[in-house]
Design a protein around this motif. Structure first.
Motif, PDB file in Angstrom:
ATOM      1  N   GLY A  35       0.829  -1.203   0.000  1.00 35.09           N
ATOM      2  CA  GLY A  35       0.000   0.000   0.000  1.00 35.09           C
ATOM      3  C   GLY A  35       0.857   1.245   0.000  1.00 35.09           C
ATOM      4  N   ALA A  36       0.408   2.265  -0.711  1.00 37.95           N
ATOM      5  CA  ALA A  36       1.001   3.612  -0.712  1.00 37.95           C
ATOM      6  C   ALA A  36       0.091   4.448  -1.602  1.00 37.95           C
ATOM      7  N   ARG A  37       0.397   5.737  -1.748  1.00 39.55           N
ATOM      8  CA  ARG A  37      -0.489   6.574  -2.574  1.00 39.55           C
ATOM      9  C   ARG A  37      -0.178   6.437  -4.056  1.00 39.55           C
ATOM     10  N   ASP A  62      -3.962   5.648   1.116  1.00 39.98           N
ATOM     11  CA  ASP A  62      -3.457   6.792   1.874  1.00 39.98           C
ATOM     12  C   ASP A  62      -3.658   6.456   3.346  1.00 39.98           C
ATOM     13  N   VAL A  63      -2.571   6.296   4.084  1.00 41.87           N
ATOM     14  CA  VAL A  63      -2.705   5.837   5.478  1.00 41.87           C
ATOM     15  C   VAL A  63      -3.354   6.885   6.380  1.00 41.87           C
ATOM     16  N   ARG A  64      -3.547   8.096   5.867  1.00 48.43           N
ATOM     17  CA  ARG A  64      -4.280   9.089   6.655  1.00 48.43           C
ATOM     18  C   ARG A  64      -5.771   8.793   6.660  1.00 48.43           C
ATOM     19  N   ASN A  88       3.766  -1.506   9.383  1.00 47.43           N
ATOM     20  CA  ASN A  88       3.370  -0.102   9.315  1.00 47.43           C
ATOM     21  C   ASN A  88       4.631   0.731   9.103  1.00 47.43           C
ATOM     22  N   ASN A  89       4.917   0.973   7.835  1.00 52.20           N
ATOM     23  CA  ASN A  89       6.178   1.604   7.459  1.00 52.20           C
ATOM     24  C   ASN A  89       5.990   3.004   6.858  1.00 52.20           C
ATOM     25  N   ALA A  90       4.829   3.304   6.307  1.00 51.23           N
ATOM     26  CA  ALA A  90       4.625   4.600   5.646  1.00 51.23           C
ATOM     27  C   ALA A  90       4.999   5.720   6.609  1.00 51.23           C
ATOM     28  N   VAL A 140       9.851   2.723  13.213  1.00 51.35           N
ATOM     29  CA  VAL A 140      10.007   4.001  13.907  1.00 51.35           C
ATOM     30  C   VAL A 140      11.313   4.642  13.446  1.00 51.35           C
ATOM     31  N   SER A 141      12.213   5.012  14.343  1.00 49.22           N
ATOM     32  CA  SER A 141      13.424   5.711  13.905  1.00 49.22           C
ATOM     33  C   SER A 141      14.413   5.801  15.051  1.00 49.22           C
ATOM     34  N   THR A 142      15.691   6.014  14.712  1.00 47.60           N
ATOM     35  CA  THR A 142      16.642   6.347  15.777  1.00 47.60           C
ATOM     36  C   THR A 142      16.405   7.785  16.267  1.00 47.60           C
ATOM     37  N   MET A 185      20.227   6.358   9.562  1.00 46.28           N
ATOM     38  CA  MET A 185      20.226   7.042   8.253  1.00 46.28           C
ATOM     39  C   MET A 185      20.259   6.046   7.094  1.00 46.28           C
ATOM     40  N   THR A 186      19.233   6.119   6.286  1.00 48.15           N
ATOM     41  CA  THR A 186      19.023   5.149   5.218  1.00 48.15           C
ATOM     42  C   THR A 186      18.809   5.895   3.907  1.00 48.15           C
ATOM     43  N   ALA A 187      19.426   5.414   2.856  1.00 51.71           N
ATOM     44  CA  ALA A 187      19.357   6.111   1.560  1.00 51.71           C
ATOM     45  C   ALA A 187      18.031   5.795   0.866  1.00 51.71           C
ATOM     46  N   THR A 188      17.094   6.743   0.958  1.00 54.57           N
ATOM     47  CA  THR A 188      15.756   6.579   0.365  1.00 54.57           C
ATOM     48  C   THR A 188      15.301   7.945  -0.166  1.00 54.57           C
ATOM     49  N   ARG A 189      14.030   8.020  -0.557  1.00 52.53           N
ATOM     50  CA  ARG A 189      13.454   9.293  -1.002  1.00 52.53           C
ATOM     51  C   ARG A 189      13.044  10.168   0.187  1.00 52.53           C
TER      52      ARG A 189
HETATM   53  N1  LIG Z   1      15.399   7.061   5.465  1.00 47.27           N
HETATM   54  C1  LIG Z   1      15.770   7.191   6.729  1.00 47.27           C
HETATM   55  O1  LIG Z   1      16.902   7.644   7.028  1.00 47.27           O
HETATM   56  C2  LIG Z   1      14.829   6.772   7.838  1.00 47.27           C
HETATM   57  C3  LIG Z   1      15.343   6.735   9.141  1.00 47.27           C
HETATM   58  C4  LIG Z   1      14.508   6.354  10.170  1.00 47.27           C
HETATM   59  C5  LIG Z   1      13.208   5.984   9.919  1.00 47.27           C
HETATM   60  N2  LIG Z   1      12.729   6.025   8.653  1.00 47.27           N
HETATM   61  C6  LIG Z   1      11.328   5.634   8.455  1.00 47.27           C
HETATM   62  O2  LIG Z   1      11.257   4.634   7.457  1.00 47.27           O
HETATM   63  C7  LIG Z   1       9.952   4.649   6.888  1.00 47.27           C
HETATM   64  C8  LIG Z   1      10.067   4.552   5.372  1.00 47.27           C
HETATM   65  O3  LIG Z   1      10.696   5.726   4.879  1.00 47.27           O
HETATM   66  P1  LIG Z   1      11.807   5.688   3.717  1.00 47.27           P
HETATM   67  O4  LIG Z   1      13.077   6.144   4.325  1.00 47.27           O
HETATM   68  O5  LIG Z   1      11.763   4.415   3.009  1.00 47.27           O
HETATM   69  O6  LIG Z   1      11.304   6.907   2.818  1.00 47.27           O
HETATM   70  P2  LIG Z   1      10.577   6.950   1.380  1.00 47.27           P
HETATM   71  O7  LIG Z   1      11.431   6.335   0.344  1.00 47.27           O
HETATM   72  O8  LIG Z   1      10.166   8.374   1.214  1.00 47.27           O
HETATM   73  O9  LIG Z   1       9.301   6.029   1.595  1.00 47.27           O
HETATM   74  C9  LIG Z   1       8.165   6.486   2.311  1.00 47.27           C
HETATM   75  C10 LIG Z   1       6.984   5.657   1.901  1.00 47.27           C
HETATM   76  O10 LIG Z   1       5.832   6.124   2.636  1.00 47.27           O
HETATM   77  C11 LIG Z   1       4.780   6.303   1.716  1.00 47.27           C
HETATM   78  N3  LIG Z   1       3.850   7.308   2.183  1.00 47.27           N
HETATM   79  C12 LIG Z   1       4.068   8.600   2.504  1.00 47.27           C
HETATM   80  N4  LIG Z   1       2.909   9.199   2.857  1.00 47.27           N
HETATM   81  C13 LIG Z   1       1.948   8.246   2.747  1.00 47.27           C
HETATM   82  C14 LIG Z   1       0.547   8.245   2.966  1.00 47.27           C
HETATM   83  N5  LIG Z   1      -0.113   9.342   3.358  1.00 47.27           N
HETATM   84  N6  LIG Z   1      -0.132   7.091   2.750  1.00 47.27           N
HETATM   85  C15 LIG Z   1       0.504   5.977   2.340  1.00 47.27           C
HETATM   86  N7  LIG Z   1       1.831   5.914   2.129  1.00 47.27           N
HETATM   87  C16 LIG Z   1       2.537   7.049   2.335  1.00 47.27           C
HETATM   88  C17 LIG Z   1       5.455   6.700   0.409  1.00 47.27           C
HETATM   89  O11 LIG Z   1       4.640   6.359  -0.708  1.00 47.27           O
HETATM   90  P3  LIG Z   1       3.713   7.355  -1.539  1.00 47.27           P
HETATM   91  O12 LIG Z   1       4.440   8.659  -1.668  1.00 47.27           O
HETATM   92  O13 LIG Z   1       3.525   6.617  -2.836  1.00 47.27           O
HETATM   93  O14 LIG Z   1       2.434   7.437  -0.755  1.00 47.27           O
HETATM   94  C18 LIG Z   1       6.674   5.787   0.422  1.00 47.27           C
HETATM   95  O15 LIG Z   1       6.335   4.533  -0.087  1.00 47.27           O
HETATM   96  C19 LIG Z   1       9.264   5.919   7.406  1.00 47.27           C
HETATM   97  O16 LIG Z   1       8.363   5.590   8.433  1.00 47.27           O
HETATM   98  C20 LIG Z   1      10.412   6.722   7.963  1.00 47.27           C
HETATM   99  O17 LIG Z   1      10.006   7.586   9.000  1.00 47.27           O
HETATM  100  C21 LIG Z   1      13.501   6.406   7.609  1.00 47.27           C
END
Ligand SMILES: NC(=O)c1ccc[n+]([C@@H]2O[C@H](COP(=O)([O-])OP(=O)(O)OC[C@H]3O[C@@H](n4cnc5c(N)ncnc54)[C@H](OP(=O)(O)O)[C@@H]3O)[C@@H](O)[C@H]2O)c1
Length: 244
Positions: A35-37, A62-64, A88-90, A140-142, A185-189
Motif C-alpha cells: 500500500g502507498a499513494r 493513503d494511510v491518513r 506499518n512503514n509509511a 520508527v526511527s533512531t 540514516m538510510t538512503a531513500t526518497r
Molecule cells: N530514510 C531514513 O533515514 C529513515 C530513518 C529512520 C526511519 N525512517 C522511516 O522509514 C519509513 C520509510 O521511509 P523511507 O526512508 O523508506 O522513505 P521513502 O522512500 O520516502 O518512503 C516512504 C513511503 O511512505 C509512503 N507514504 C508517505 N505518505 C503516505 C501516505 N499518506 N499514505 C501511504 N503511504 C505514504 C510513500 O509512498 P507514496 O508517496 O507513494 O504514498 C513511500 O512509499 C518511514 O516511516 C520513515 O520515518 C527512515
C-alpha cells in the motif's frame, strides 16, 4: 519457522525501506500486499517481484484514511486467505526548527506517522484476533532515541508510536507478536519530504556517504518475522556503523 506462504501487508511500499522489504520478503516466499499513494510506483514494485518469481499485489492507500487502510487489509485477506503480519512503514519527515512554525508539516507528520500507524493496527487487530495469530511491525526511527534539533515533531511522532508499540505488546497476549524497528540514516526518497531548505541541506549533508541501503532495514524486519511463533523480537535498532 519461515515466512513462506504467509500474507504480509506493507504500507509505504512504493519506495525506500517499504519497497526493499517487499522485495526481500517476497524472495523468501511471502505473498506481499503493498500500500502507498502512488499507484504507478506500486505496480512497478509488484511487476519486479512477479518477474523475479515472487507473489505480490497492491492497492492504492493513503494511510491518513482509516477506511483505505481497512480496505488494504481486507484486500490482503481476500487475496491471501489470511494475514500473518502488517508492517506499518509509511512515514514522512518534513523536519524543521520549531521557530520556523511549519505547523502544516507538524500536522502532516502526526497524520501519517502516528495516525497512519494506529489505523494499521486497528485494521489488523480484529483479523489477528480471529486467527489467534499475527504480527505487528512498526517502523520508527533512531530519531527519538537520540534527540537533535529540527527533529522535534518527527521524533515525537516516532516516540509516540514507540510507546504505543510497547503497550500493544504488553496487551497482546500469547498469539500476537509486536516489533518496533528503528532505522538510522538510510538512503531513500525520505529527504524529498523535507520542505525547510536549511533542514534539508543539513540532512543531505549528514546522510552524505554514510547512509545505509534500505535492504539493511529489510533484513532486520525479515529476522523478526522469521522467528518461531513463540519468539517475539520487541525492538531492533539498525544504524550505519559511522552514524554518531
Ligand atoms: N530514510 C531514513 O533515514 C529513515 C530513518 C529512520 C526511519 N525512517 C522511516 O522509514 C519509513 C520509510 O521511509 P523511507 O526512508 O523508506 O522513505 P521513502 O522512500 O520516502 O518512503 C516512504 C513511503 O511512505 C509512503 N507514504 C508517505 N505518505 C503516505 C501516505 N499518506 N499514505 C501511504 N503511504 C505514504 C510513500 O509512498 P507514496 O508517496 O507513494 O504514498 C513511500 O512509499 C518511514 O516511516 C520513515 O520515518 C527512515
Amino acid at each position: 519457522m519461515g515466512i513462506e506462504g504467509s500474507t504480509i501487508v506493507i504500507t509505504g511500499a512504493s519506495s525506500g525501506i517499504g519497497r526493499a522489504t517487499a522485495e526481500l520478503l517476497a524472495a523468501h516466499g511471502a505473498f506481499v500486499v503493498l500500500g502507498a499513494r502512488r499507484e504507478d510506483a506500486l505496480h512497478a514494485v509488484v511487476a519486479g517481484i512477479v518477474a523475479a518469481g515472487g507473489r505480490a499485489a497492491c492497492k492504492a492507500t493513503d494511510v491518513r484514511r482509516r477506511d483505505e487502510v481497512e480496505a488494504l487489509v481486507a484486500f490482503a485477506v481476500a487475496e491471501g486467505g489470511r494475514l500473518d503480519a502488517i508492517i506499518n512503514n509509511a512515514g514522512i519527515g518534513p523536519i524543521s526548527r520549531f521557530d520556523a512554525l511549519q505547523v502544516d508539516d507538524w500536522d502532516a507528520m502526526i497524520d501519517v506517522n502516528l495516525r497512519g500507524t494506529l489505523y494499521g493496527i486497528a485494521a489488523a487487530l480484529p483479523v489477528f484476533a480471529r486467527q489467534a495469530r499475527g504480527h505487528v511491525v512498526n517502523v520508527v526511527s533512531t530519531a527519538g532515541l537520540q534527540n537533535v534539533p529540527t527533529m522535534g515533531v518527527y521524533a515525537a511522532t516516532k516516540n509516540a508510536v514507540r510507546t504505543a508499540t510497547e503497550i500493544l505488546r504488553q496487551e497482546a497476549g500469547p498469539h500476537l507478536r509486536v516489533t518496533e524497528v528503528s532505522p538510522g540514516m538510510t538512503a531513500t526518497r525520505f529527504v524529498d519530504t523535507i520542505s525547510d531548505a536549511s533542514a534539508k541541506a543539513m540532512i543531505e549533508d549528514q546522510l552524505g556517504d554514510i547512509a545505509m541501503p534500505p535492504d539493511a532495514i529489510a533484513r532486520g524486519i525479515l529476522y523478526a518475522l522469521m522467528q518461531p511463533p513463540e519468539v517475539d523480537v520487541g525492538s531492533i535498532v539498525i544504524r550505519p556503523t559511522a552514524q554518531g
